[in-house]
Design a protein around this motif. Structure first.
Motif, PDB file in Angstrom:
ATOM      1  N   TYR A  19       0.819  -1.213   0.000  1.00 42.03           N
ATOM      2  CA  TYR A  19       0.000   0.000   0.000  1.00 42.03           C
ATOM      3  C   TYR A  19       0.849   1.258   0.000  1.00 42.03           C
ATOM      4  O   TYR A  19       1.931   1.302   0.597  1.00 42.03           O
ATOM      5  N   TYR A  20       0.307   2.298  -0.670  1.00 38.22           N
ATOM      6  CA  TYR A  20       0.725   3.685  -0.437  1.00 38.22           C
ATOM      7  C   TYR A  20      -0.497   4.355   0.188  1.00 38.22           C
ATOM      8  O   TYR A  20      -1.468   4.646  -0.525  1.00 38.22           O
ATOM      9  N   GLY A  21      -0.509   4.569   1.488  1.00 29.92           N
ATOM     10  CA  GLY A  21      -1.708   5.089   2.141  1.00 29.92           C
ATOM     11  C   GLY A  21      -2.861   4.129   1.911  1.00 29.92           C
ATOM     12  O   GLY A  21      -2.751   2.934   2.198  1.00 29.92           O
ATOM     13  N   ASP A  22      -3.962   4.632   1.356  1.00 28.97           N
ATOM     14  CA  ASP A  22      -5.135   3.784   1.116  1.00 28.97           C
ATOM     15  C   ASP A  22      -5.036   3.036  -0.207  1.00 28.97           C
ATOM     16  O   ASP A  22      -5.847   2.156  -0.485  1.00 28.97           O
ATOM     17  N   PHE A  23      -4.098   3.435  -1.040  1.00 25.58           N
ATOM     18  CA  PHE A  23      -4.000   2.849  -2.382  1.00 25.58           C
ATOM     19  C   PHE A  23      -3.234   1.532  -2.337  1.00 25.58           C
ATOM     20  O   PHE A  23      -2.067   1.487  -1.936  1.00 25.58           O
ATOM     21  N   ARG A  24      -3.924   0.468  -2.738  1.00 26.51           N
ATOM     22  CA  ARG A  24      -3.248  -0.828  -2.803  1.00 26.51           C
ATOM     23  C   ARG A  24      -2.566  -0.913  -4.164  1.00 26.51           C
ATOM     24  O   ARG A  24      -3.230  -1.057  -5.197  1.00 26.51           O
ATOM     25  N   ALA A  25      -1.248  -0.790  -4.180  1.00 32.49           N
ATOM     26  CA  ALA A  25      -0.506  -0.724  -5.440  1.00 32.49           C
ATOM     27  C   ALA A  25      -0.240  -2.109  -6.022  1.00 32.49           C
ATOM     28  O   ALA A  25      -0.204  -2.285  -7.242  1.00 32.49           O
ATOM     29  N   VAL A  26      -0.057  -3.091  -5.148  1.00 36.66           N
ATOM     30  CA  VAL A  26       0.222  -4.460  -5.596  1.00 36.66           C
ATOM     31  C   VAL A  26      -0.574  -5.404  -4.699  1.00 36.66           C
ATOM     32  O   VAL A  26      -0.610  -5.216  -3.474  1.00 36.66           O
ATOM     33  N   GLY A  79       6.830  -6.386 -17.099  1.00 36.21           N
ATOM     34  CA  GLY A  79       5.442  -5.954 -17.080  1.00 36.21           C
ATOM     35  C   GLY A  79       5.334  -4.477 -17.404  1.00 36.21           C
ATOM     36  O   GLY A  79       6.327  -3.750 -17.324  1.00 36.21           O
ATOM     37  N   PRO A  80       4.135  -4.032 -17.778  1.00 35.83           N
ATOM     38  CA  PRO A  80       3.961  -2.647 -18.222  1.00 35.83           C
ATOM     39  C   PRO A  80       4.224  -1.643 -17.107  1.00 35.83           C
ATOM     40  O   PRO A  80       4.144  -1.968 -15.924  1.00 35.83           O
ATOM     41  N   SER A  81       4.510  -0.413 -17.502  1.00 36.59           N
ATOM     42  CA  SER A  81       4.789   0.661 -16.564  1.00 36.59           C
ATOM     43  C   SER A  81       3.627   0.836 -15.584  1.00 36.59           C
ATOM     44  O   SER A  81       2.466   0.819 -15.977  1.00 36.59           O
ATOM     45  N   GLY A  82       3.963   0.988 -14.307  1.00 44.93           N
ATOM     46  CA  GLY A  82       2.946   1.250 -13.296  1.00 44.93           C
ATOM     47  C   GLY A  82       2.330   0.011 -12.677  1.00 44.93           C
ATOM     48  O   GLY A  82       1.449   0.120 -11.816  1.00 44.93           O
ATOM     49  N   CYS A  83       2.791  -1.185 -13.089  1.00 44.16           N
ATOM     50  CA  CYS A  83       2.174  -2.407 -12.545  1.00 44.16           C
ATOM     51  C   CYS A  83       2.769  -2.796 -11.187  1.00 44.16           C
ATOM     52  O   CYS A  83       2.297  -3.752 -10.575  1.00 44.16           O
ATOM     53  N   GLY A  84       3.785  -2.061 -10.730  1.00 39.13           N
ATOM     54  CA  GLY A  84       4.247  -2.289  -9.364  1.00 39.13           C
ATOM     55  C   GLY A  84       5.541  -3.074  -9.224  1.00 39.13           C
ATOM     56  O   GLY A  84       5.866  -3.533  -8.129  1.00 39.13           O
ATOM     57  N   LYS A  85       6.309  -3.177 -10.299  1.00 42.17           N
ATOM     58  CA  LYS A  85       7.566  -3.938 -10.235  1.00 42.17           C
ATOM     59  C   LYS A  85       8.531  -3.313  -9.226  1.00 42.17           C
ATOM     60  O   LYS A  85       9.096  -4.008  -8.383  1.00 42.17           O
ATOM     61  N   SER A  86       8.717  -1.994  -9.340  1.00 43.69           N
ATOM     62  CA  SER A  86       9.658  -1.323  -8.420  1.00 43.69           C
ATOM     63  C   SER A  86       9.127  -1.358  -6.998  1.00 43.69           C
ATOM     64  O   SER A  86       9.882  -1.568  -6.041  1.00 43.69           O
ATOM     65  N   THR A  87       7.819  -1.152  -6.863  1.00 45.88           N
ATOM     66  CA  THR A  87       7.198  -1.176  -5.537  1.00 45.88           C
ATOM     67  C   THR A  87       7.431  -2.524  -4.873  1.00 45.88           C
ATOM     68  O   THR A  87       7.865  -2.601  -3.717  1.00 45.88           O
ATOM     69  N   PHE A  88       7.168  -3.583  -5.611  1.00 39.33           N
ATOM     70  CA  PHE A  88       7.355  -4.927  -5.050  1.00 39.33           C
ATOM     71  C   PHE A  88       8.830  -5.172  -4.728  1.00 39.33           C
ATOM     72  O   PHE A  88       9.176  -5.673  -3.649  1.00 39.33           O
ATOM     73  N   VAL A  98      10.114   3.351   3.807  1.00 35.05           N
ATOM     74  CA  VAL A  98      10.704   4.664   4.085  1.00 35.05           C
ATOM     75  C   VAL A  98       9.849   5.785   3.491  1.00 35.05           C
ATOM     76  O   VAL A  98      10.006   6.949   3.829  1.00 35.05           O
ATOM     77  N   ILE A  99       8.921   5.422   2.582  1.00 33.19           N
ATOM     78  CA  ILE A  99       7.999   6.421   2.021  1.00 33.19           C
ATOM     79  C   ILE A  99       6.859   6.619   3.027  1.00 33.19           C
ATOM     80  O   ILE A  99       6.245   5.649   3.468  1.00 33.19           O
ATOM     81  N   PRO A 100       6.573   7.888   3.405  1.00 36.48           N
ATOM     82  CA  PRO A 100       5.520   8.114   4.400  1.00 36.48           C
ATOM     83  C   PRO A 100       4.187   7.494   3.963  1.00 36.48           C
ATOM     84  O   PRO A 100       3.768   7.669   2.828  1.00 36.48           O
ATOM     85  N   ASP A 135      16.984  -2.553 -10.023  1.00 35.00           N
ATOM     86  CA  ASP A 135      15.813  -1.972 -10.675  1.00 35.00           C
ATOM     87  C   ASP A 135      16.239  -1.309 -11.981  1.00 35.00           C
ATOM     88  O   ASP A 135      16.808  -0.223 -11.972  1.00 35.00           O
ATOM     89  N   GLU A 136      16.007  -1.950 -13.081  1.00 36.87           N
ATOM     90  CA  GLU A 136      16.406  -1.473 -14.410  1.00 36.87           C
ATOM     91  C   GLU A 136      17.843  -0.942 -14.407  1.00 36.87           C
ATOM     92  O   GLU A 136      18.097   0.205 -14.759  1.00 36.87           O
ATOM     93  N   PRO A 137      18.802  -1.788 -14.034  1.00 37.49           N
ATOM     94  CA  PRO A 137      20.168  -1.299 -13.849  1.00 37.49           C
ATOM     95  C   PRO A 137      20.855  -0.873 -15.139  1.00 37.49           C
ATOM     96  O   PRO A 137      21.880  -0.201 -15.093  1.00 37.49           O
ATOM     97  N   THR A 175      13.394  -5.369 -15.503  1.00 42.59           N
ATOM     98  CA  THR A 175      13.836  -4.885 -16.811  1.00 42.59           C
ATOM     99  C   THR A 175      12.660  -4.707 -17.763  1.00 42.59           C
ATOM    100  O   THR A 175      11.680  -5.448 -17.700  1.00 42.59           O
ATOM    101  N   HIS A 176      12.772  -3.673 -18.607  1.00 48.48           N
ATOM    102  CA  HIS A 176      11.787  -3.483 -19.674  1.00 48.48           C
ATOM    103  C   HIS A 176      12.275  -4.129 -20.966  1.00 48.48           C
ATOM    104  O   HIS A 176      11.588  -4.094 -21.975  1.00 48.48           O
ATOM    105  N   ASN A 177      13.484  -4.672 -20.895  1.00 47.92           N
ATOM    106  CA  ASN A 177      14.103  -5.199 -22.106  1.00 47.92           C
ATOM    107  C   ASN A 177      13.907  -6.727 -22.137  1.00 47.92           C
ATOM    108  O   ASN A 177      14.515  -7.457 -21.373  1.00 47.92           O
TER     109      ASN A 177
END
Ligand SMILES: Nc1ncnc2c1ncn2[C@@H]1O[C@H](COP(=O)(O)OP(=O)(O)OP(=O)(O)O)[C@@H](O)[C@H]1O
Ligand SMILES: [Mg+2]
Length: 259
Positions: free
Chosen positions: A13-20, A37-46, A56-58, A174-176, A205-207
């Motif tokens: 979650y980010y606050g009330d938003f369930r991202a993954v 997976g496509p942009s915004g699907c939560g790869k970095s978040t996971f 560490v994100i409020p 993360d996309e090194p 990776t997006h590649n």
């Protein structure tokens, strides 16, 4: 040292938003797993939940379990700083400390962790880490020069040296290679293949070619719709994902029909 990862019923979650939502996954020790997976699907978040960088994100939090060798990283008595030492991270843009020398950059994480060491030990660790990152021969004559004076690909390998200097068990990337030219990208891919003998590696990776080249297992994430949480669609051997995935959405994504 085993370094197996087991994710159980994880919601992020980010606050009330369930991202993954509802991720279940296991990662074998000393293997490379690619997240696609496509942009915004939560790869970095996971990815960030695997070393407790997410929180560490409020307002950011998780529900569920992430176990490394059976120990839940989110158990109340676990120190997040110790987790981040055990599970290292390399980011999209090489981020060496610009005013620090190459050698000091390699030692930065170790110093943060307050490990006191003799000058000789520090020199040995710098060499060992730079050799591990396939950078030693290129920089051994200028260890006291600023890390910012290196090429982008060299800087990324310096960041990998910094990450492995603390002797983590797991390495998250993360996309090194997304900021790197093809030659530097190949150097990093070769390095990943070598590091796999010592570390468990997870790479976003997006590649597609990169995922196919470097990983043993591939996990495909997708969004069910706008505002819906990202989800793990399937994870399998990379050869299976790229030749005969079970899900139509995976087939569509890898063949470039969307995303
Ligand atoms: N700090 C944040 N605060 C609130 N929401 C966030 C934050 N970071 C990411 N999100 C949201 O979480 C969702 C997943 O984002 P994330 O960055 O994990 O996706 P991604 O798969 O890594 O995308 P990309 O391929 O573009 O890097 C998105 O809806 C995003 O807007
Ligand atoms: Mg991302």
């Amino acid at each position: 040292m085993a370094q197996r990862i087991d994710v159980k019923d994880l919601n992020i979650y980010y606050g009330d938003f369930r991202a993954v939502g509802d991720v279940e996954m296991s990662v074998e020790p000393r293997s490379v797993t690619a997240f696609i997976g496509p942009s915004g699907c939560g790869k970095s978040t996971f990815l960030r939940t695997l070393n407790r960088m997410h929180e560490v994100i409020p307002g950011a939090r998780v529900e569920g379990r992430v176990e490394i060798d059976g120990v839940d990283l989110y158990a109340p008595d676990v120190d997040p700083v110790a987790v981040r030492r055990q599970v290292g991270m390399v980011f999209q843009r090489p981020n060496p400390f610009p005013t620090m020398s190459i050698a000091e950059n390699v030692l930065a994480g170790v110093r943060l962790n307050n490990r006191r060491m003799s000058k000789g030990d520090a020199q040995d660790l710098v060499e060992e880490s730079l050799r591990g990152a396939n950078l030693w021969n290129e920089v051994k004559d200028r260890l006291d020069r600023p890390g910012s004076g290196l090429s982008g690909g060299q800087q990324q390998r310096l960041c990998i040296a910094r990450a492995i200097a603390v002797k983590p068990q797991v390495l998250l990337m993360d996309e090194p290679c997304s900021a790197l030219d093809p030659i530097s990208t190949l150097a990093i891919e070769d390095l990943i293949a070598e590091l796999k003998t010592d570390y468990t590696i997870v790479i976003v990776t997006h590649n597609m070619q990169q995922a196919a080249r470097v990983s043993d297992r591939t996990a495909f994430f997708n969004l069910a719709g706008q505002g819906q949480p990202g989800q793990l669609v399937e994870i399998d051997d990379t050869s299976v994902i790229f030749s005969a995935p079970r899900e139509q959405a995976t087939e569509d994504y890898i063949s470039g029909r969307f995303g």
